[in-house]
Design a protein around this motif. Structure first.
Motif, PDB file in Angstrom:
ATOM      1  N   ASP A  27     -10.196  -6.903  -0.129  1.00 36.28           N
ATOM      2  CA  ASP A  27      -9.540  -5.154  -0.850  1.00 36.28           C
ATOM      3  C   ASP A  27      -8.711  -4.287   0.295  1.00 36.28           C
ATOM      4  O   ASP A  27      -9.589  -4.424   1.553  1.00 36.28           O
ATOM      5  CB  ASP A  27     -10.544  -4.005  -1.649  1.00 36.28           C
ATOM      6  CG  ASP A  27     -11.553  -4.914  -2.863  1.00 36.28           C
ATOM      7  OD1 ASP A  27     -10.795  -5.917  -3.505  1.00 36.28           O
ATOM      8  OD2 ASP A  27     -12.019  -4.555  -3.116  1.00 36.28           O
ATOM      9  N   GLY A  28      -7.407  -4.264   0.068  1.00 34.45           N
ATOM     10  CA  GLY A  28      -7.192  -3.089   1.190  1.00 34.45           C
ATOM     11  C   GLY A  28      -5.197  -4.286   1.105  1.00 34.45           C
ATOM     12  O   GLY A  28      -5.063  -5.002  -0.035  1.00 34.45           O
ATOM     13  N   TYR A  29      -4.645  -3.343   1.308  1.00 37.77           N
ATOM     14  CA  TYR A  29      -3.271  -3.298   1.392  1.00 37.77           C
ATOM     15  C   TYR A  29      -2.956  -5.166   2.376  1.00 37.77           C
ATOM     16  O   TYR A  29      -3.338  -5.484   3.247  1.00 37.77           O
ATOM     17  CB  TYR A  29      -2.711  -2.904   2.190  1.00 37.77           C
ATOM     18  CG  TYR A  29      -2.901  -1.409   1.216  1.00 37.77           C
ATOM     19  CD1 TYR A  29      -1.825  -1.406   0.163  1.00 37.77           C
ATOM     20  CD2 TYR A  29      -3.884  -0.115   1.740  1.00 37.77           C
ATOM     21  CE1 TYR A  29      -1.930   0.090  -0.736  1.00 37.77           C
ATOM     22  CE2 TYR A  29      -3.807   1.338   0.478  1.00 37.77           C
ATOM     23  CZ  TYR A  29      -2.785   0.867  -0.172  1.00 37.77           C
ATOM     24  OH  TYR A  29      -2.984   2.053  -1.648  1.00 37.77           O
TER      25      TYR A  29
ATOM     26  N   LYS B 223      -3.720  -6.167   6.461  1.00 42.98           N
ATOM     27  CA  LYS B 223      -2.488  -4.923   7.005  1.00 42.98           C
ATOM     28  C   LYS B 223      -3.385  -4.536   7.636  1.00 42.98           C
ATOM     29  O   LYS B 223      -4.429  -3.516   7.188  1.00 42.98           O
ATOM     30  CB  LYS B 223      -2.191  -4.582   6.251  1.00 42.98           C
ATOM     31  CG  LYS B 223      -1.016  -2.955   6.803  1.00 42.98           C
ATOM     32  CD  LYS B 223      -0.160  -2.514   5.233  1.00 42.98           C
ATOM     33  CE  LYS B 223       0.406  -0.922   6.199  1.00 42.98           C
ATOM     34  NZ  LYS B 223       1.046   0.168   5.029  1.00 42.98           N
ATOM     35  N   LYS B 224      -3.718  -3.943   9.633  1.00 50.28           N
ATOM     36  CA  LYS B 224      -4.235  -2.873  10.313  1.00 50.28           C
ATOM     37  C   LYS B 224      -3.386  -2.279  10.469  1.00 50.28           C
ATOM     38  O   LYS B 224      -1.968  -2.950  11.148  1.00 50.28           O
ATOM     39  CB  LYS B 224      -5.441  -3.356  11.297  1.00 50.28           C
ATOM     40  CG  LYS B 224      -6.281  -3.692   9.564  1.00 50.28           C
ATOM     41  CD  LYS B 224      -7.383  -4.803  10.662  1.00 50.28           C
ATOM     42  CE  LYS B 224      -8.818  -4.812   9.535  1.00 50.28           C
ATOM     43  NZ  LYS B 224      -9.796  -6.056  10.199  1.00 50.28           N
ATOM     44  N   GLU B 225      -3.400  -1.169  11.254  1.00 47.15           N
ATOM     45  CA  GLU B 225      -2.271  -0.236  12.196  1.00 47.15           C
ATOM     46  C   GLU B 225      -1.945  -0.871  13.482  1.00 47.15           C
ATOM     47  O   GLU B 225      -3.797  -1.504  13.790  1.00 47.15           O
ATOM     48  CB  GLU B 225      -2.400   1.061  12.482  1.00 47.15           C
ATOM     49  CG  GLU B 225      -2.146   2.233  12.970  1.00 47.15           C
ATOM     50  CD  GLU B 225      -2.075   3.295  13.770  1.00 47.15           C
ATOM     51  OE1 GLU B 225      -1.240   3.935  13.739  1.00 47.15           O
ATOM     52  OE2 GLU B 225      -3.741   3.758  13.174  1.00 47.15           O
TER      53      GLU B 225
ATOM     54  N   THR C 225      -0.041   3.200   8.949  1.00 51.72           N
ATOM     55  CA  THR C 225      -1.181   3.258   8.316  1.00 51.72           C
ATOM     56  C   THR C 225      -0.680   3.607   6.535  1.00 51.72           C
ATOM     57  O   THR C 225      -1.755   4.296   6.098  1.00 51.72           O
ATOM     58  CB  THR C 225      -1.428   4.785   8.631  1.00 51.72           C
ATOM     59  OG1 THR C 225      -0.886   5.181   8.857  1.00 51.72           O
ATOM     60  CG2 THR C 225      -2.477   4.631  10.401  1.00 51.72           C
ATOM     61  N   SER C 226       0.862   3.412   6.192  1.00 51.03           N
ATOM     62  CA  SER C 226       1.074   4.035   5.448  1.00 51.03           C
ATOM     63  C   SER C 226      -0.114   2.806   4.235  1.00 51.03           C
ATOM     64  O   SER C 226      -0.052   1.640   4.654  1.00 51.03           O
ATOM     65  CB  SER C 226       2.240   3.618   4.845  1.00 51.03           C
ATOM     66  OG  SER C 226       2.589   2.297   4.903  1.00 51.03           O
ATOM     67  N   GLU C 227      -0.601   3.672   2.777  1.00 54.38           N
ATOM     68  CA  GLU C 227      -1.364   2.891   1.964  1.00 54.38           C
ATOM     69  C   GLU C 227      -0.267   1.953   0.630  1.00 54.38           C
ATOM     70  O   GLU C 227       0.030   2.703  -0.161  1.00 54.38           O
ATOM     71  CB  GLU C 227      -1.864   4.009   1.035  1.00 54.38           C
ATOM     72  CG  GLU C 227      -2.560   4.998   1.882  1.00 54.38           C
ATOM     73  CD  GLU C 227      -3.758   5.860   0.896  1.00 54.38           C
ATOM     74  OE1 GLU C 227      -3.465   5.939   0.037  1.00 54.38           O
ATOM     75  OE2 GLU C 227      -4.808   6.228   2.027  1.00 54.38           O
ATOM     76  N   LYS C 228       0.723   1.347   1.033  1.00 53.05           N
ATOM     77  CA  LYS C 228       0.800  -0.473   0.705  1.00 53.05           C
ATOM     78  C   LYS C 228       1.179  -0.959   1.488  1.00 53.05           C
ATOM     79  O   LYS C 228       1.120  -1.329   2.500  1.00 53.05           O
ATOM     80  CB  LYS C 228       2.545   1.278   0.280  1.00 53.05           C
ATOM     81  CG  LYS C 228       3.387   0.609   1.877  1.00 53.05           C
ATOM     82  CD  LYS C 228       4.834   1.800   1.323  1.00 53.05           C
ATOM     83  CE  LYS C 228       5.696   2.039   2.290  1.00 53.05           C
ATOM     84  NZ  LYS C 228       6.770   2.351   2.890  1.00 53.05           N
ATOM     85  N   ASP C 229       1.632  -2.555   0.501  1.00 49.59           N
ATOM     86  CA  ASP C 229       1.963  -3.666   1.263  1.00 49.59           C
ATOM     87  C   ASP C 229       2.835  -3.565   2.336  1.00 49.59           C
ATOM     88  O   ASP C 229       4.013  -3.228   1.359  1.00 49.59           O
ATOM     89  CB  ASP C 229       1.869  -4.272   0.157  1.00 49.59           C
ATOM     90  CG  ASP C 229       0.954  -4.924  -0.530  1.00 49.59           C
ATOM     91  OD1 ASP C 229      -0.342  -4.579   0.088  1.00 49.59           O
ATOM     92  OD2 ASP C 229       0.561  -4.798  -2.213  1.00 49.59           O
TER      93      ASP C 229
END
Length: 441
Positions: A371-373, A401-403, A426-430
């Protein structure tokens, strides 16, 4: 009445006879010299150039007597012919020849638009030029660049050049050496003076989870498939795992791959050992070698090769670095820095300074479907994707996705390998990226 006109007629007849006798029977009449205003002089007037521009030099071809320029306003290149009558000057107004011009020089020029003939060129004196730049950081999203400690804005039309080819800003790698042209803290042009190439391994099964070192520039953990970005130059390549190791001299060329077959290094059950005498301040610090806590009151025996060490103590910044152990005893003195009140744990990063080597990669790329972007790479289709040297898959593909800042490399047999630097937020999107097609070799 008729007789009154006769004397006048005789006078006129007399004057005519005198004039006639002077022209024929007397001295020749004086010759009249043409006046100066009737003389003709041939004067060449040099034509005036009809166009003016301030541009950056992309390429100088002394064989064809042409110079290629990049127009900052139009973001376009164009080529002009020069001749022996073309005036070429440096930034101080001194005459020079075309061979002395360099890629990335910013110049003011005059030329004839129709004939594409260069009339004059002078290197601008009101711009700043820095060469051999290695201490820099680029944010291609914000279009900012830090040179040392000085922040700069990168012009939206800035030229990025390498080997005569125009690049995108995110194609510059942190290991490149640059020439930077700026004005009023705005960067107008970047030229890659010393670029990067790639090192690819084969036959590395016996060294998986060991370490590979390229010169004193890079250390990477060995994975089943990897593609290492390295500055162009000559290096000693070194690979090790659990006392097994081998080395050879390699040459990395800009934009090219260097293949190293490590299966040729002798594999033996005999582990070669060395010893390290650790002197650590503060004395209460804990030492971890390859993630295992280790006492260091006595010399520590370790297999030859590269090892990760981690040192931590309350009130001090945690230190994570790598060392290379040889077949002898060596002393290692380490002094931790006091904590500034923030997190004592120092996060491992790409190019973390080493004790015996200046850089290391420790980024881990998660390619699972947890789970995650995600970061999606959609093109070029069928190319191999490597992230920070680790193989991810065949494009289209994706990873967690990781910053952070990541280098993605695109590879395909028969094509030139290419790399891009990505800043992941760090935006919560793909996020999705599509890169241009690779160039055939």
């Amino acid at each position: 009445m008729k007789n009154e006109g006769k004397p006048l007629f005789l006078c006129i007849l007399f004057l005519c006879s005198v004039l006639f006798s002077g022209c024929v029977g007397g001295q020749p009449a004086e010759t009249v010299t043409p006046q100066e205003e009737y003389s003709v002089q041939s004067t060449y007037i040099e034509p005036m150039a009809d166009s003016y521009d301030e541009s950056l030099i992309v390429n100088v071809d002394t064989g064809e007597s042409t110079i290629q320029f990049y127009n900052l306003e139009m973001c376009r290149t164009y080529t002009l012919q020069y001749s022996t009558s073309t005036g070429l000057k440096n930034r101080y107004g001194d005459e020079l020849v075309a061979g002395q011009l360099e890629c990335g020089d910013m110049v003011k020029i005059t030329f004839f638009k129709d004939s594409k003939l260069l009339k004059s060129l002078q290197i601008l004196s009101d711009v700043n030029v820095l060469t051999n730049v290695t201490d820099f950081e680029i944010n291609s999203v914000a279009r900012t660049m830090t040179l040392g400690a000085d922040p700069y804005k990168v012009s939206k039309n800035a030229m990025v050049l390498s080997k005569g080819n125009l690049l995108k800003l995110n194609e510059i790698h942190s290991s490149d050496t640059l020439k930077v042209v700026s004005k009023d803290h705005e960067i107008l042009g970047i030229t890659v003076e010393n670029g990067h190439g790639y090192v690819r391994l084969s036959g590395q099964d016996s060294f998986i989870d060991g370490f590979v070192e390229i010169g004193q520039a890079i250390i990477k953990k060995v994975t089943p498939e990897m593609l290492i970005v390295a500055p162009e130059g000559d290096y000693t390549f070194y690979i090790s795992k659990n006392g097994l190791f081998g080395s050879e001299e390699i040459t990395v060329k800009a934009g090219e791959e260097t293949l190293v077959d490590v299966s040729k290094f002798e594999v033996t059950d005999e582990k070669k050992m060395g010893k390290i005498i650790f002197t650590i301040s503060p004395s209460k610090a804990e030492l971890y070698i390859d993630q295992e806590k280790t006492e260091y009151d006595e010399p520590v025996e370790m297999t030859c090769g590269i090892h990760q060490i981690r040192i931590k103590a309350n009130g001090y910044k945690t230190l994570t670095q790598y060392i290379k152990v040889g077949q002898s005893t060596a002393n290692l003195n380490i002094e931790l820095e006091e904590s500034d009140g923030k997190d004592d744990e120092e996060e491992e990063k790409e190019d973390t300074p080493l004790i015996t080597n200046p850089s290391v990669s420790s980024n881990t790329i998660d390619v699972s479907e947890a789970d995650g972007y995600r970061v999606y790479i959609d093109a070029p289709v069928s190319a191999e994707l490597y992230v920070d040297g680790n193989y991810v898959g065949i494009i289209p593909t994706n990873f967690a996705k990781k910053e952070g800042t990541y280098v993605v490399s695109l590879r395909r047999d028969g094509y030139q390998t290419r790399s891009y630097t990505l800043q992941i937020d760090t935006s919560e999107k793909d996020v999705r990226y599509s890169f241009s097609d690779l160039t055939p070799k």
